[in-house]
Design a protein around this motif. Sequence first.
Motif, PDB file in Angstrom:
ATOM      1  N   ILE A  66       0.873  -1.180   0.000  1.00 11.26           N
ATOM      2  CA  ILE A  66       0.000   0.000   0.000  1.00 11.26           C
ATOM      3  C   ILE A  66       0.907   1.226   0.000  1.00 11.26           C
ATOM      4  N   LEU A  67       0.629   2.156  -0.899  1.00  9.62           N
ATOM      5  CA  LEU A  67       1.417   3.392  -0.966  1.00  9.62           C
ATOM      6  C   LEU A  67       0.472   4.552  -0.690  1.00  9.62           C
ATOM      7  N   ILE A  68       0.840   5.393   0.265  1.00  7.88           N
ATOM      8  CA  ILE A  68      -0.003   6.549   0.597  1.00  7.88           C
ATOM      9  C   ILE A  68       0.793   7.825   0.329  1.00  7.88           C
ATOM     10  N   PHE A  69       0.329   8.601  -0.626  1.00 13.00           N
ATOM     11  CA  PHE A  69       1.016   9.832  -1.008  1.00 13.00           C
ATOM     12  C   PHE A  69       0.208  11.052  -0.576  1.00 13.00           C
ATOM     13  N   VAL A 106      -1.797  15.684   5.894  1.00 17.37           N
ATOM     14  CA  VAL A 106      -3.101  15.292   5.327  1.00 17.37           C
ATOM     15  C   VAL A 106      -3.639  13.988   5.926  1.00 17.37           C
ATOM     16  N   GLY A 107      -2.855  13.336   6.790  1.00 15.50           N
ATOM     17  CA  GLY A 107      -3.357  12.126   7.452  1.00 15.50           C
ATOM     18  C   GLY A 107      -2.765  10.823   6.927  1.00 15.50           C
ATOM     19  N   LYS A 108      -1.634  10.905   6.243  1.00 12.36           N
ATOM     20  CA  LYS A 108      -1.015   9.674   5.712  1.00 12.36           C
ATOM     21  C   LYS A 108      -0.623   8.725   6.847  1.00 12.36           C
ATOM     22  N   SER A 109       0.076   9.268   7.839  1.00 10.82           N
ATOM     23  CA  SER A 109       0.519   8.406   8.944  1.00 10.82           C
ATOM     24  C   SER A 109      -0.687   7.886   9.731  1.00 10.82           C
ATOM     25  N   LEU A 146       6.394   1.653   6.687  1.00  8.49           N
ATOM     26  CA  LEU A 146       7.573   2.520   6.605  1.00  8.49           C
ATOM     27  C   LEU A 146       7.074   3.937   6.383  1.00  8.49           C
ATOM     28  N   ASP A 147       7.168   4.734   7.453  1.00  2.00           N
ATOM     29  CA  ASP A 147       6.580   6.070   7.410  1.00  2.00           C
ATOM     30  C   ASP A 147       7.598   7.061   6.843  1.00  2.00           C
ATOM     31  N   ASP A 148       7.113   7.942   5.990  1.00  2.00           N
ATOM     32  CA  ASP A 148       7.935   9.055   5.477  1.00  2.00           C
ATOM     33  C   ASP A 148       9.185   8.606   4.737  1.00  2.00           C
ATOM     34  N   ILE A 149       9.007   7.846   3.683  1.00  2.00           N
ATOM     35  CA  ILE A 149      10.183   7.388   2.922  1.00  2.00           C
ATOM     36  C   ILE A 149      10.919   8.573   2.300  1.00  2.00           C
ATOM     37  N   ASN A 209       5.737  11.975   1.174  1.00  2.00           N
ATOM     38  CA  ASN A 209       5.316  13.332   0.811  1.00  2.00           C
ATOM     39  C   ASN A 209       5.518  13.582  -0.665  1.00  2.00           C
ATOM     40  N   GLN A 210       6.422  12.816  -1.252  1.00  2.00           N
ATOM     41  CA  GLN A 210       6.756  13.059  -2.649  1.00  2.00           C
ATOM     42  C   GLN A 210       6.353  11.888  -3.521  1.00  2.00           C
ATOM     43  N   ALA A 211       5.855  12.209  -4.706  1.00  2.00           N
ATOM     44  CA  ALA A 211       5.539  11.167  -5.679  1.00  2.00           C
ATOM     45  C   ALA A 211       6.847  10.514  -6.124  1.00  2.00           C
ATOM     46  N   PHE A 212       6.724   9.439  -6.890  1.00  2.00           N
ATOM     47  CA  PHE A 212       7.913   8.664  -7.284  1.00  2.00           C
ATOM     48  C   PHE A 212       9.012   9.528  -7.889  1.00  2.00           C
ATOM     49  N   SER A 213       8.614  10.595  -8.574  1.00  2.00           N
ATOM     50  CA  SER A 213       9.620  11.422  -9.241  1.00  2.00           C
ATOM     51  C   SER A 213      10.641  11.971  -8.245  1.00  2.00           C
ATOM     52  N   GLY A 214      10.247  12.098  -6.977  1.00  2.00           N
ATOM     53  CA  GLY A 214      11.187  12.635  -5.992  1.00  2.00           C
ATOM     54  C   GLY A 214      12.016  11.568  -5.297  1.00  2.00           C
TER      55      GLY A 214
END
Length: 280
Positions: free
Chosen positions: A108-111, A116-119, A172-175, A206-211
Amino acid sequence: MNAPAYEPGRLALMLNELRLPTISRLWPEFAQRSDKEGWQATRFLGALLEHELAERAKRRIERHRAESHLDPTKTFATFDFGSVPMLSKAHVTALATGDSWLEQGATILIFGPPGVGKSHLGTGIGHALIDAGYRVLFMRTSEMVQRLQAARQGLQLPATLAKLDRFDLLILDDISYVRKDQAETSVLFELIAERYERRSILITANQAFSGWDNVFPDSGMTVAAIDRLVHHSTIFELNVESYRRKKAASDKQAQRDNEKARRRRQSSEHSDNPIPERQP
Ligand code: ADP
Ligand code: MG
């Protein structure tokens, strides 16, 4: 034939030896009721065994919750799905029962931007899975990298990865806070590769794959990691205003409203009860 009578003390010893603490605690009361109400022996035994099993399951879940490092306050009960309209509550609830995606070792990937409540969402999923009997470990990604790196230095990386295998889900929080210049982040790739299609991972970013090029040592490894993560994955993008900021703003507004109401009340009290004229 006379059945042997058992001393309560001997029963207690045997139950202790068999590690049956619930039966040990409950049997005197159950025996009394059973004798009084004339229960069948099967009912007496069955009732005690059921209590033992239920308490055992409860203790197991408590152990799993304690080892998970999940914030106990961040559950679905405290999560307002209304503030993330793009998120289907039904979908999240279905994932939270575990089952097939955990068996597949899916991801599961949460961006989303900060706040915004990801964690919170990831933690809520973790709690629900623990309730369903699974084992979960929550960790900041940077902390996981440090831990794996230390293991590699001590030639313990395979053993450490194997230990993490007992968790059905790693959160894994905040990669995107991981920086490749701070640590040897190829260990993170090894973790992802090791669990691929076997054991699940949930990642918040916080960042999409591009980051993500800043996370792994080179772009080849970034591509390989992303490839594995997305292969069997559910992606949630929480593109809303920061809940933290919104809450702070609405708290401030509520404070202003309260203050206004208080002043209004005060002034109307004054006009209702004009100060009595001074007696001459
Ligand atoms: P992120 O991980 O995206 O930076 P967090 O999950 O840490 O955000 O959320 C920031 C704060 O706002 C936390 O205290 C969290 O509990 C709260 N929060 C965020 N979204 C929600 C929501 N939808 N319902 C309830 N609380 C929320
Ligand atoms: Mg977070």
